[in-house]
Design an enzyme around this catalytic site. Sequence first.
Site, PDB file in Angstrom:
ATOM      1  N   LYS A 201       0.841  -1.192   0.000  1.00 26.51           N
ATOM      2  CA  LYS A 201       0.000   0.000   0.000  1.00 26.51           C
ATOM      3  C   LYS A 201       0.879   1.247   0.000  1.00 26.51           C
ATOM      4  O   LYS A 201       1.573   1.533   0.971  1.00 26.51           O
ATOM      5  CB  LYS A 201      -0.912   0.047   1.232  1.00 26.51           C
ATOM      6  CG  LYS A 201      -1.980   1.128   1.088  1.00 26.51           C
ATOM      7  CD  LYS A 201      -2.595   1.582   2.386  1.00 26.51           C
ATOM      8  CE  LYS A 201      -1.822   2.665   3.079  1.00 26.51           C
ATOM      9  NZ  LYS A 201      -1.744   3.970   2.366  1.00 26.51           N
ATOM     10  N   GLU A 276      10.482   0.622  10.186  1.00 24.33           N
ATOM     11  CA  GLU A 276      11.525   1.622   9.916  1.00 24.33           C
ATOM     12  C   GLU A 276      10.852   2.962  10.144  1.00 24.33           C
ATOM     13  O   GLU A 276      10.021   3.386   9.342  1.00 24.33           O
ATOM     14  CB  GLU A 276      12.030   1.440   8.485  1.00 24.33           C
ATOM     15  CG  GLU A 276      13.396   2.045   8.284  1.00 24.33           C
ATOM     16  CD  GLU A 276      13.318   3.488   7.868  1.00 24.33           C
ATOM     17  OE1 GLU A 276      13.393   4.364   8.759  1.00 24.33           O
ATOM     18  OE2 GLU A 276      13.164   3.741   6.664  1.00 24.33           O
ATOM     19  N   CYS A 310      13.745  10.301   6.688  1.00 19.03           N
ATOM     20  CA  CYS A 310      13.843   9.724   8.021  1.00 19.03           C
ATOM     21  C   CYS A 310      15.243   9.931   8.588  1.00 19.03           C
ATOM     22  O   CYS A 310      15.408  10.065   9.781  1.00 19.03           O
ATOM     23  CB  CYS A 310      13.444   8.270   8.012  1.00 19.03           C
ATOM     24  SG  CYS A 310      14.159   7.351   6.677  1.00 19.03           S
ATOM     25  N   GLU A 407      10.342  14.941  15.368  1.00 18.50           N
ATOM     26  CA  GLU A 407      10.683  14.839  13.959  1.00 18.50           C
ATOM     27  C   GLU A 407       9.823  15.836  13.187  1.00 18.50           C
ATOM     28  O   GLU A 407       8.601  15.739  13.187  1.00 18.50           O
ATOM     29  CB  GLU A 407      10.415  13.416  13.453  1.00 18.50           C
ATOM     30  CG  GLU A 407      10.783  13.244  11.997  1.00 18.50           C
ATOM     31  CD  GLU A 407      10.630  11.814  11.494  1.00 18.50           C
ATOM     32  OE1 GLU A 407       9.587  11.190  11.757  1.00 18.50           O
ATOM     33  OE2 GLU A 407      11.566  11.338  10.828  1.00 18.50           O
TER      34      GLU A 407
HETATM   35  P1  NAP Z   1       2.267   7.829   8.347  1.00 22.04           P
HETATM   36  O1  NAP Z   1       0.875   8.159   8.654  1.00 22.04           O
HETATM   37  O2  NAP Z   1       3.079   7.079   9.316  1.00 22.04           O
HETATM   38  O3  NAP Z   1       2.241   7.068   6.939  1.00 22.04           O
HETATM   39  C1  NAP Z   1       3.014   5.977   6.535  1.00 22.04           C
HETATM   40  C2  NAP Z   1       2.141   4.909   5.897  1.00 22.04           C
HETATM   41  O4  NAP Z   1       1.325   4.275   6.887  1.00 22.04           O
HETATM   42  C3  NAP Z   1       1.171   5.442   4.856  1.00 22.04           C
HETATM   43  O5  NAP Z   1       1.048   4.509   3.812  1.00 22.04           O
HETATM   44  C4  NAP Z   1      -0.100   5.545   5.665  1.00 22.04           C
HETATM   45  O6  NAP Z   1      -1.265   5.612   4.897  1.00 22.04           O
HETATM   46  C5  NAP Z   1      -0.036   4.291   6.491  1.00 22.04           C
HETATM   47  N1  NAP Z   1      -0.902   4.277   7.668  1.00 22.04           N
HETATM   48  C6  NAP Z   1      -1.382   5.337   8.372  1.00 22.04           C
HETATM   49  N2  NAP Z   1      -2.142   4.911   9.398  1.00 22.04           N
HETATM   50  C7  NAP Z   1      -2.174   3.557   9.341  1.00 22.04           C
HETATM   51  C8  NAP Z   1      -2.806   2.540  10.131  1.00 22.04           C
HETATM   52  N3  NAP Z   1      -3.543   2.839  11.179  1.00 22.04           N
HETATM   53  N4  NAP Z   1      -2.608   1.257   9.780  1.00 22.04           N
HETATM   54  C9  NAP Z   1      -1.843   0.937   8.730  1.00 22.04           C
HETATM   55  N5  NAP Z   1      -1.231   1.845   7.958  1.00 22.04           N
HETATM   56  C10 NAP Z   1      -1.385   3.147   8.251  1.00 22.04           C
HETATM   57  O7  NAP Z   1       3.048   9.133   7.968  1.00 22.04           O
HETATM   58  P2  NAP Z   1       2.367  10.461   7.402  1.00 22.04           P
HETATM   59  O8  NAP Z   1       1.044  10.713   8.024  1.00 22.04           O
HETATM   60  O9  NAP Z   1       2.364  10.339   5.955  1.00 22.04           O
HETATM   61  O10 NAP Z   1       3.417  11.533   7.897  1.00 22.04           O
HETATM   62  C11 NAP Z   1       3.349  12.046   9.231  1.00 22.04           C
HETATM   63  C12 NAP Z   1       4.718  12.151   9.841  1.00 22.04           C
HETATM   64  O11 NAP Z   1       5.327  10.867   9.887  1.00 22.04           O
HETATM   65  C13 NAP Z   1       5.697  12.986   9.065  1.00 22.04           C
HETATM   66  O12 NAP Z   1       5.567  14.335   9.309  1.00 22.04           O
HETATM   67  C14 NAP Z   1       7.001  12.429   9.552  1.00 22.04           C
HETATM   68  O13 NAP Z   1       7.353  12.989  10.773  1.00 22.04           O
HETATM   69  C15 NAP Z   1       6.705  10.958   9.732  1.00 22.04           C
HETATM   70  N6  NAP Z   1       7.133  10.159   8.563  1.00 22.04           N
HETATM   71  C16 NAP Z   1       8.275   9.426   8.662  1.00 22.04           C
HETATM   72  C17 NAP Z   1       8.715   8.691   7.574  1.00 22.04           C
HETATM   73  C18 NAP Z   1       9.963   7.889   7.615  1.00 22.04           C
HETATM   74  O14 NAP Z   1      10.487   7.525   6.583  1.00 22.04           O
HETATM   75  N7  NAP Z   1      10.459   7.562   8.764  1.00 22.04           N
HETATM   76  C19 NAP Z   1       7.991   8.696   6.386  1.00 22.04           C
HETATM   77  C20 NAP Z   1       6.807   9.427   6.321  1.00 22.04           C
HETATM   78  C21 NAP Z   1       6.404  10.154   7.420  1.00 22.04           C
HETATM   79  P3  NAP Z   1      -1.827   7.089   4.548  1.00 22.04           P
HETATM   80  O15 NAP Z   1      -0.851   7.663   3.608  1.00 22.04           O
HETATM   81  O16 NAP Z   1      -3.126   6.874   3.918  1.00 22.04           O
HETATM   82  O17 NAP Z   1      -1.910   7.824   5.840  1.00 22.04           O
END
Ligand code: NAP
Length: 504
Positions: A201, A276, A310, A407
């Site tokens: 996904k 990760e 990240c 972060e």
């Molecule tokens: P996120 O919500 O953690 O998204 C990562 C993935 O997880 C997306 O595919 C997301 O889908 C999915 N997801 C969200 N809620 C889920 C659930 N309950 N069960 C299963 N999968 C789920 O990250 P974000 O909202 O895009 O970004 C928010 C913050 O996360 C950023 O500002 C940053 O600080 C951090 N982040 C870190 C990384 C990294 O590489 N470490 C990458 C992205 C973001 P959706 O896209 O539909 O929400």
Amino acid sequence: MSSTENGAIAAIPATQHNHFNDDGLLRYGRMLIDGEWVDAASGETFEALYPGSGTTIARVALGGTGDVDRAVAAARRALEGSWSKINGAERGRILWKIADLMEQHIDELAELETLNNGKPILESRRVDLPQSIACFRYYAGWAGKATGETIEPDARANALAFTLREPVGVCGQIIPWNFPIQMATWKIAPALACGNTVVIKPAEQTSLSILRLGELLLEAGVPAGVVNIVTGYGHTAGAAMVAHPGIDKIAFTGSVEVGKIIMREAASSLKKVTLELGGKSPNIVFADADLEMAAKVALGGIFFNQGQMCTAGSRILIQRSARDRFMETLSTRAAKMTTGDPLDPKTRMGSLVSQDQMERVLGYIGKGREEGATLVAGGERVGTSGYFVQPTVFDAVTSEMTIAQEEIFGPVASVLTFEDEADAVRIANDSRFGLAAGVWTGSVGTALRTARALKAGTVWVNTYNMTDNALPFGGYKESGFGRELGAAALDMYTQTKTVWVDLA
Ligand code: NAP
Ligand code: MG
């Protein structure tokens, strides 16, 4: 196409490749399930945007529980059927073919990545795509080579024993939006090399390059059902994957908050989980370092990909005796960095991925000001179209401040000052995260002592942000567990079976 003064684009951009249909939308948007391009069972869609202007560029199938069910069933059939009959050498040939096809379409894929993510086309074309292609080639070499061993049991047992390395099974992969095609590759390539099947996904913001990759996977000969792409939201499609009894493992990259939810939810079916997660990585500059070089690379370490990394070196730690000289170079260079049209090959900093992300980042900049850090560069949104934020540097940050602990995932560097080596290590490790760290020094002893003392999955000495497909990557502490890339990823995508044969 019209350009605003900051170079951001006001409407759907002119592209080199023809990704668009007559209705002005990208042709991608259906999901890949069991080798077919399908709409969501509900028929619903959601919009994908070009972050450079906020314009809708595609309508993407809104996958839900029923679609995840179909994808998992297809992955299970493929695991036990067609894919199980294809040996390692042949899987390697297919992975190599995927890389060849990606290379053939590299300009188109890079443009699509920039269109959907807002990152500079130069980065998509020169970094994300070449590294992804190399990743498929790297794991092509490993296909079928994660093998078992013959191990001698106690002689009194009079037995022959050996181990088999078997695929984990159906792997659910949930990825973020910061490096869409590269994150997909880091997960798909080792999974296929080891004989698994996949339901992946993409993040809701960035499905498009991964859907195009899906077409290339089929063209390369990946059998139906081996890789299924379910587009949609995390709290619905993602959560359905985590809960699904037919999925054997979840590999996740994203935020710590969602990582914790996934780990809790996966417990009900006791899925294997690798995470990760984020970071707040310290980049430590000792006074005896090449300060010019350290400043230059530290800026790349935080501003590459608009800071949406990240491993972003978001805490720059400078030794007090070199602080003034270093800050002069750092702030002068930072002030010269400008954002521009992501599709212009001259642009070095593009748009953040979304309005939400931009607001989040601006919110943190506000916090930095409120909590008393000194703004020495940037600090503002650029223009009113798209989601551009100036490269921002805060000086006089202390460890208790929000911008030293959370972060931000945007172009914001926090500079902290330290006295000596012990102080540097203490400040660097004063974080719930432990993904990466940098050390700048002219002394081998300082470099190696500090590298050992840092709680981080990767430590760079006199460089920053280097990755290689052959080297393991992952976190300490709340940055997660499990390792991607290298031979280490083979352990994440295989399980070991011991076979005893009685010789009596
Ligand atoms: P996120 O919500 O953690 O998204 C990562 C993935 O997880 C997306 O595919 C997301 O889908 C999915 N997801 C969200 N809620 C889920 C659930 N309950 N069960 C299963 N999968 C789920 O990250 P974000 O909202 O895009 O970004 C928010 C913050 O996360 C950023 O500002 C940053 O600080 C951090 N982040 C870190 C990384 C990294 O590489 N470490 C990458 C992205 C973001 P959706 O896209 O539909 O929400
Ligand atoms: Mg999200």
